[in-house]
Design a protein around this motif. Structure first.
Motif, PDB file in Angstrom:
ATOM      1  N   UNK A  99       0.855  -1.178   0.000  1.00  0.00           N
ATOM      2  CA  UNK A  99       0.000   0.000   0.000  1.00  0.00           C
ATOM      3  C   UNK A  99       0.891   1.228   0.000  1.00  0.00           C
ATOM      4  N   UNK A 100       0.270   2.377  -0.099  1.00  0.00           N
ATOM      5  CA  UNK A 100       1.032   3.621  -0.085  1.00  0.00           C
ATOM      6  C   UNK A 100       0.214   4.718   0.568  1.00  0.00           C
ATOM      7  N   UNK A 101       0.910   5.702   1.121  1.00  0.00           N
ATOM      8  CA  UNK A 101       0.264   6.887   1.668  1.00  0.00           C
ATOM      9  C   UNK A 101       0.377   8.072   0.703  1.00  0.00           C
ATOM     10  N   UNK A 102       0.927   7.820  -0.494  1.00  0.00           N
ATOM     11  CA  UNK A 102       1.028   8.903  -1.468  1.00  0.00           C
ATOM     12  C   UNK A 102      -0.363   9.357  -1.891  1.00  0.00           C
ATOM     13  N   UNK A 103      -0.599  10.593  -2.144  1.00  0.00           N
ATOM     14  CA  UNK A 103       0.358  11.698  -2.215  1.00  0.00           C
ATOM     15  C   UNK A 103       0.575  12.430  -0.894  1.00  0.00           C
ATOM     16  N   UNK A 104      -0.092  11.998   0.196  1.00  0.00           N
ATOM     17  CA  UNK A 104       0.029  12.705   1.463  1.00  0.00           C
ATOM     18  C   UNK A 104       1.455  12.638   1.999  1.00  0.00           C
ATOM     19  N   UNK A 105       2.025  11.429   2.053  1.00  0.00           N
ATOM     20  CA  UNK A 105       3.429  11.247   2.404  1.00  0.00           C
ATOM     21  C   UNK A 105       4.033  10.254   1.423  1.00  0.00           C
ATOM     22  N   UNK A 106       5.322  10.357   1.243  1.00  0.00           N
ATOM     23  CA  UNK A 106       6.024   9.518   0.271  1.00  0.00           C
ATOM     24  C   UNK A 106       6.455   8.212   0.931  1.00  0.00           C
ATOM     25  N   UNK A 107       5.473   7.339   1.145  1.00  0.00           N
ATOM     26  CA  UNK A 107       5.687   6.075   1.851  1.00  0.00           C
ATOM     27  C   UNK A 107       5.032   4.945   1.077  1.00  0.00           C
ATOM     28  N   UNK A 108       5.770   3.830   0.952  1.00  0.00           N
ATOM     29  CA  UNK A 108       5.223   2.567   0.472  1.00  0.00           C
ATOM     30  C   UNK A 108       5.398   1.579   1.608  1.00  0.00           C
ATOM     31  N   UNK A 109       4.396   0.747   1.826  1.00  0.00           N
ATOM     32  CA  UNK A 109       4.438  -0.183   2.952  1.00  0.00           C
ATOM     33  C   UNK A 109       3.881  -1.538   2.558  1.00  0.00           C
ATOM     34  N   UNK A 110       4.234  -2.535   3.380  1.00  0.00           N
ATOM     35  CA  UNK A 110       3.591  -3.840   3.313  1.00  0.00           C
ATOM     36  C   UNK A 110       2.391  -3.749   4.240  1.00  0.00           C
ATOM     37  N   UNK A 111       1.236  -4.177   3.742  1.00  0.00           N
ATOM     38  CA  UNK A 111      -0.019  -4.020   4.465  1.00  0.00           C
ATOM     39  C   UNK A 111      -0.223  -5.112   5.512  1.00  0.00           C
ATOM     40  N   UNK A 112      -0.910  -4.743   6.578  1.00  0.00           N
ATOM     41  CA  UNK A 112      -1.361  -5.705   7.581  1.00  0.00           C
ATOM     42  C   UNK A 112      -2.736  -6.178   7.137  1.00  0.00           C
ATOM     43  N   UNK A 113      -2.854  -7.470   6.827  1.00  0.00           N
ATOM     44  CA  UNK A 113      -4.115  -8.039   6.348  1.00  0.00           C
ATOM     45  C   UNK A 113      -4.944  -8.630   7.475  1.00  0.00           C
ATOM     46  N   UNK A 114      -4.295  -9.142   8.504  1.00  0.00           N
ATOM     47  CA  UNK A 114      -4.984  -9.667   9.686  1.00  0.00           C
ATOM     48  C   UNK A 114      -4.153  -9.297  10.902  1.00  0.00           C
ATOM     49  N   UNK A 115      -4.841  -8.932  11.971  1.00  0.00           N
ATOM     50  CA  UNK A 115      -4.164  -8.443  13.163  1.00  0.00           C
ATOM     51  C   UNK A 115      -4.286  -6.929  13.277  1.00  0.00           C
ATOM     52  N   UNK A 116      -5.060  -6.331  12.373  1.00  0.00           N
ATOM     53  CA  UNK A 116      -5.225  -4.872  12.382  1.00  0.00           C
ATOM     54  C   UNK A 116      -5.852  -4.413  13.697  1.00  0.00           C
ATOM     55  N   UNK A 117      -6.973  -5.022  14.065  1.00  0.00           N
ATOM     56  CA  UNK A 117      -7.662  -4.557  15.270  1.00  0.00           C
ATOM     57  C   UNK A 117      -6.816  -4.782  16.518  1.00  0.00           C
TER      58      UNK A 117
END
Length: 195
Positions: A99-117
């Motif tokens: 996933x990414x936070x662009x254009x707000x911040x210049x970040x690419x990340x590996x997403x958390x699919x389970x364990x979010x809560x």
């Protein structure tokens, strides 16, 4: 994340490691995170370095970002973290895709699919301590950063190359880190979930 750059995720340790040095004066900068275990942690850390990211930080899921506190409050903070850990059970964390936070911040990340809560509940409980409460710039979103503040091409490459990434593991502890301002982040203590 570990001082030597190695990663030991989710491994429960009850050892009180006080190798993080206090900051200058009467304050210390701390952070709290879940380590990503091997073989995934080392691989994600290398990918961040390969992207040209100047932040050489072992792969982790942040629960509390860098926060400056008075050194005198550290014992109370550690008691609070012990209570938080005891009140939350171990859980499965599944990392999948990017996933990414662009254009707000210049970040690419590996997403958390389970364990979010579970991560959200831990982060909220940690942040409930008066010594740790701070106004967040953005809503909490658990993730593993793999590229930040690098060229757009490097962000695109990290996003595409890790699109099929998947890892699943048990989180049995979180770690308190400290930073003196002159050294890298140092682990201070692990807090075992469920007591």
């Amino acid at each position: 994340m570990r001082a030597d750059g190695s990663v030991a995720g989710g491994v429960a340790r009850s050892v009180d490691r006080r190798d993080g040095a206090p900051g200058a004066g009467d304050t210390i900068q701390i952070g709290i995170a879940v380590d990503i275990p091997e073989p995934w942690g080392g691989m994600l850390t290398r990918r961040r370095v390969e992207a040209g990211d100047p932040q050489v930080v072992p792969a982790h899921v942040t629960l509390l970002g860098p926060t400056e506190i008075p050194v005198s409050t550290l014992p109370a903070v550690e008691r609070h973290l012990g209570a938080v850990a005891a009140a939350h059970l171990p859980f499965t964390l599944h990392l999948r895709g990017t996933g990414t936070f662009r254009p707000v911040t210049q970040v690419v990340f590996v997403a958390v699919a389970a364990g979010i809560s579970e991560c959200e509940l831990l982060a909220a409980a940690i942040n409930a301590a008066p010594e740790l409460h701070r106004e967040a710039r953005f809503p909490y979103h658990p993730h593993v950063t793999v590229a930040q503040d690098v060229a757009p091409e490097a962000l695109d490459r990290a996003y595409e190359d890790l699109a099929d990434f998947s890892a699943m593991f048990e989180v049995e502890a979180f770690t308190l880190f400290s930073h003196s301002g002159q050294t890298r982040w140092q682990p201070r203590r692990d807090f075992r979930l469920g007591g």
